[in-house]
Scaffold this motif. Structure first.
Motif, PDB file in Angstrom:
ATOM      1  N   ALA A 107      -1.195  -7.002   2.311  1.00  0.00           N
ATOM      2  CA  ALA A 107      -0.485  -5.990   2.677  1.00  0.00           C
ATOM      3  C   ALA A 107       0.196  -6.118   4.180  1.00  0.00           C
ATOM      4  O   ALA A 107       1.409  -6.068   4.271  1.00  0.00           O
ATOM      5  CB  ALA A 107      -1.209  -4.525   2.633  1.00  0.00           C
ATOM      6  N   VAL A 108      -0.756  -6.616   5.018  1.00  0.00           N
ATOM      7  CA  VAL A 108      -0.067  -6.955   6.465  1.00  0.00           C
ATOM      8  C   VAL A 108       0.880  -7.938   6.372  1.00  0.00           C
ATOM      9  O   VAL A 108       1.966  -7.929   7.078  1.00  0.00           O
ATOM     10  CB  VAL A 108      -1.635  -7.418   7.238  1.00  0.00           C
TER      11      VAL A 108
ATOM     12  N   ALA B 201      -2.594   1.767  -1.204  1.00  0.00           N
ATOM     13  CA  ALA B 201      -2.181   1.927  -2.782  1.00  0.00           C
ATOM     14  C   ALA B 201      -0.668   1.549  -2.930  1.00  0.00           C
ATOM     15  O   ALA B 201      -0.555   1.177  -4.108  1.00  0.00           O
ATOM     16  CB  ALA B 201      -1.994   3.453  -3.091  1.00  0.00           C
ATOM     17  N   THR B 202       0.216   1.457  -1.864  1.00  0.00           N
ATOM     18  CA  THR B 202       1.717   0.880  -2.190  1.00  0.00           C
ATOM     19  C   THR B 202       1.568  -0.435  -2.367  1.00  0.00           C
ATOM     20  O   THR B 202       2.821  -1.245  -2.710  1.00  0.00           O
ATOM     21  CB  THR B 202       2.464   1.326  -1.050  1.00  0.00           C
ATOM     22  N   MET B 203       0.761  -1.306  -1.984  1.00  0.00           N
ATOM     23  CA  MET B 203       0.573  -2.566  -1.822  1.00  0.00           C
ATOM     24  C   MET B 203       1.914  -3.352  -1.197  1.00  0.00           C
ATOM     25  O   MET B 203       2.428  -4.354  -1.955  1.00  0.00           O
ATOM     26  CB  MET B 203       0.520  -3.078  -3.317  1.00  0.00           C
ATOM     27  N   GLY B 204       2.324  -2.912  -0.150  1.00  0.00           N
ATOM     28  CA  GLY B 204       3.342  -3.397   0.457  1.00  0.00           C
ATOM     29  C   GLY B 204       4.844  -2.819   0.252  1.00  0.00           C
ATOM     30  O   GLY B 204       5.846  -3.077   0.774  1.00  0.00           O
ATOM     31  N   SER B 205       4.857  -1.952  -0.931  1.00  0.00           N
ATOM     32  CA  SER B 205       6.100  -1.230  -1.303  1.00  0.00           C
ATOM     33  C   SER B 205       6.880  -0.453  -0.253  1.00  0.00           C
ATOM     34  O   SER B 205       7.875  -0.419  -0.283  1.00  0.00           O
ATOM     35  CB  SER B 205       5.908  -0.599  -2.676  1.00  0.00           C
TER      36      SER B 205
ATOM     37  N   LYS C  36       6.581  -9.213   7.459  1.00  0.00           N
ATOM     38  CA  LYS C  36       7.986  -9.917   7.023  1.00  0.00           C
ATOM     39  C   LYS C  36       9.028  -8.663   7.001  1.00  0.00           C
ATOM     40  O   LYS C  36      10.272  -9.283   7.025  1.00  0.00           O
ATOM     41  CB  LYS C  36       7.854 -10.376   5.381  1.00  0.00           C
ATOM     42  N   SER C  37       8.502  -7.706   7.061  1.00  0.00           N
ATOM     43  CA  SER C  37       9.567  -6.528   6.879  1.00  0.00           C
ATOM     44  C   SER C  37      10.104  -6.031   8.251  1.00  0.00           C
ATOM     45  O   SER C  37       9.826  -6.693   9.570  1.00  0.00           O
ATOM     46  CB  SER C  37       8.919  -5.202   6.362  1.00  0.00           C
TER      47      SER C  37
END
Lengths: 241, 241
Positions: free
Chosen positions: A32-33, A142-146, A38-39
Motif C-alpha cells: 500500500a505504501v 481495505a482499498t489496497m492502493g485503489s 508512486k501516486s
C-alpha cells in the motif's frame, strides 16, 4: 528514534478530527505504501524498520520493530508506516459514470467499493457527510492502493444530486430488474446505508429504481450487502456500456 | 443465572476445536437467532435478557446484561445468544450450480459468499479443509441467517472435483471474458484464496477459466476481492441461466 510527540501525532490520526486538523493520514504495509509513493499523494514522513524505500532522507526515519508497534494501528505491524498529506479537493466530473454513497458507515464496505470503482473505471465517488471518512485507516487498508486512483468527495449529497442533470440510479428491493433495463454510459449510481438503505430525502431525487433479482427458492427479507450489490451493478453498467 | 461451567463452555465455542468436540456453535443477535429458530437447526440452549423468545422453557435462561456480556463475542452484546447443534453432514447435490472454495480464510468473506449463494439460489458450497469454518462466530454473524438456507460442506476438494463430472469454472486474471462466453445452468464455480488464488492442484482440474474484465485506465496488478468477484460471477450465471 521516535519522539513522544511523533508517537502522539501519528496515533492521533486514527481519529477523523485529528486528520482534519493536521490534514494528514496514515498508510501501512509495503504494498500500500509503495502505491501511495508512486501516486500524486505528497509524503509527509515515512517510518520503516528497513531502508528499502526510495524517499527524500529528510522525510525518512529508520525505526525499530518495537517503535513501529507503538505507532501502528494493525494487529501485526508490517515493516512500514507512512504519513501522507490529505490532497486538496478536486472538482467532480460527471461526464462518466460516478458512484454516490448515502451514509455508508462500515470502513470495510467503503474500502471494497473504492476498490470496485478502481476496477470498473469509476474515477469519482461522491459521499454524504454521514459516510465514513475515506482516510480512516481501516478504509485505507481495505482499498489496497485503489484510493490513489479514485477520487472520493464529501459534500451535501441532496444538493449535489439536485444540481446535477444526469440520470440517477438507486438500488432498491422493489426496483426494475437491472438485467432487463437499458443503462447509459454516464449517470450516478446511488448506494445507501447498510441498515436503512437510501434515505427518503435522496430517494426523491432518483430517476431510475434498480433491483438485483433474487434466485432463492426461500422467502427471505434479507438484502445483499452494499458492497456486493455495488459489485453486481457496476458490472452491469460496464458490461453494456 | 449462569454457572461458571456454562460461561466456560459457551466462550470456548469461539474455537473450532471446541466446536468440533461439543458439536455446538453460537448465534448472536435477535434477527439471526430468530432465523435459526425458524430453521431445521436444533436449539441446545438460548440465553437472553428478555423473555421474547418462544422456545422450550427447559432450553431457556433469562440472564442479566452483565451475564450476556460475559458470554458474548460481540463488542456490543445484543439481547440474545443461542447455542445450536452443528447439523449432520448432508450429501452434496450437483444437479444445479454449486460454489467451491479453495482456502478462503477470511470469516467476513465466507459469510458474504454464503449470503450471496442464498440470494442467487446456490444451495451447496463445498470447501477445502483449509477454508475457514462456517460455524466460526464471525462467519455466522456475517451470514445474517443465510447459513440456515445454504449447506456448507468441508471435504477433500481435489478428490471431490475429480469425481464430479460437471463443467468446472475458476476465476483467474487471464481467463476468458465472462461476459462473452456461454455459461451452463449447472457446474461448479471455484473461487480461490484471498492472497494466492486457486492452488495449482485445483487449477489442473478446471475446465473453463473465467475472468472479469477491468475497465480501469490505470495499469494495476490489483485483483478484485474474492467476495465481490463471486458476486459478479454468480450474477452472470443467473442472469443467463
Amino acid at each position: 528514534m521516535l519522539t513522544k510527540n511523533q508517537i502522539k501525532l501519528i496515533t492521533s490520526l486514527a481519529q477523523k478530527k485529528q486528520r482534519s486538523k493536521h490534514q494528514l493520514f496514515t498508510v501501512e504495509g509495503v504494498k500500500a505504501v509503495e502505491e501511495f509513493l508512486k501516486s500524486s499523494y505528497i509524503l509527509e514522513h515515512l517510518y520503516a524498520t528497513t531502508d528499502n524505500f526510495e524517499v527524500n532522507p529528510e522525510r525518512f526515519s529508520l525505526i525499530t520493530a518495537a517503535e513501529l508497534k507503538k505507532i501502528s494501528g494493525l494487529t501485526t505491524a508490517q515493516e512500514v508506516l507512512a504519513v501522507f498529506k490529505i490532497p486538496n479537493p478536486k472538482s467532480v466530473s460527471t461526464e462518466r459514470l460516478i458512484v454516490a454513497l448515502d451514509a455508508v458507515r462500515d470502513p470495510g464496505n467503503l474500502g471494497t467499493i473504492i476498490r470496485l470503482c478502481d476496477w470498473f473505471g469509476v474515477e469519482h465517488i461522491v459521499c454524504s457527510d454521514t459516510t465514513v471518512d475515506c482516510f480512516n485507516p481501516k478504509v485505507v487498508q481495505a482499498t489496497m492502493g485503489s484510493l490513489t486512483r479514485v477520487h472520493v468527495h464529501y459534500l451535501d449529497l441532496p444538493a449535489f444530486l439536485e444540481n446535477t442533470k444526469v440520470p440517477k440510479f438507486g438500488a432498491f428491493m422493489d426496483g426494475a430488474n437491472v438485467y432487463d433495463i437499458k443503462l447509459p454510459k454516464n449517470g450516478i449510481l446511488i448506494m445507501g446505508n447498510e441498515g436503512s438503505g437510501i434515505s427518503p430525502e435522496i430517494e426523491e431525487l432518483i430517476s431510475e429504481r434498480l433491483s438485483i433479482p433474487s434466485y432463492s427458492v426461500h422467502q427471505s427479507t434479507e438484502s445483499l450487502n452494499v458492497a456486493t450489490a455495488t459489485a453486481i451493478l457496476l458490472s452491469e453498467f460496464r458490461r453494456r456500456g
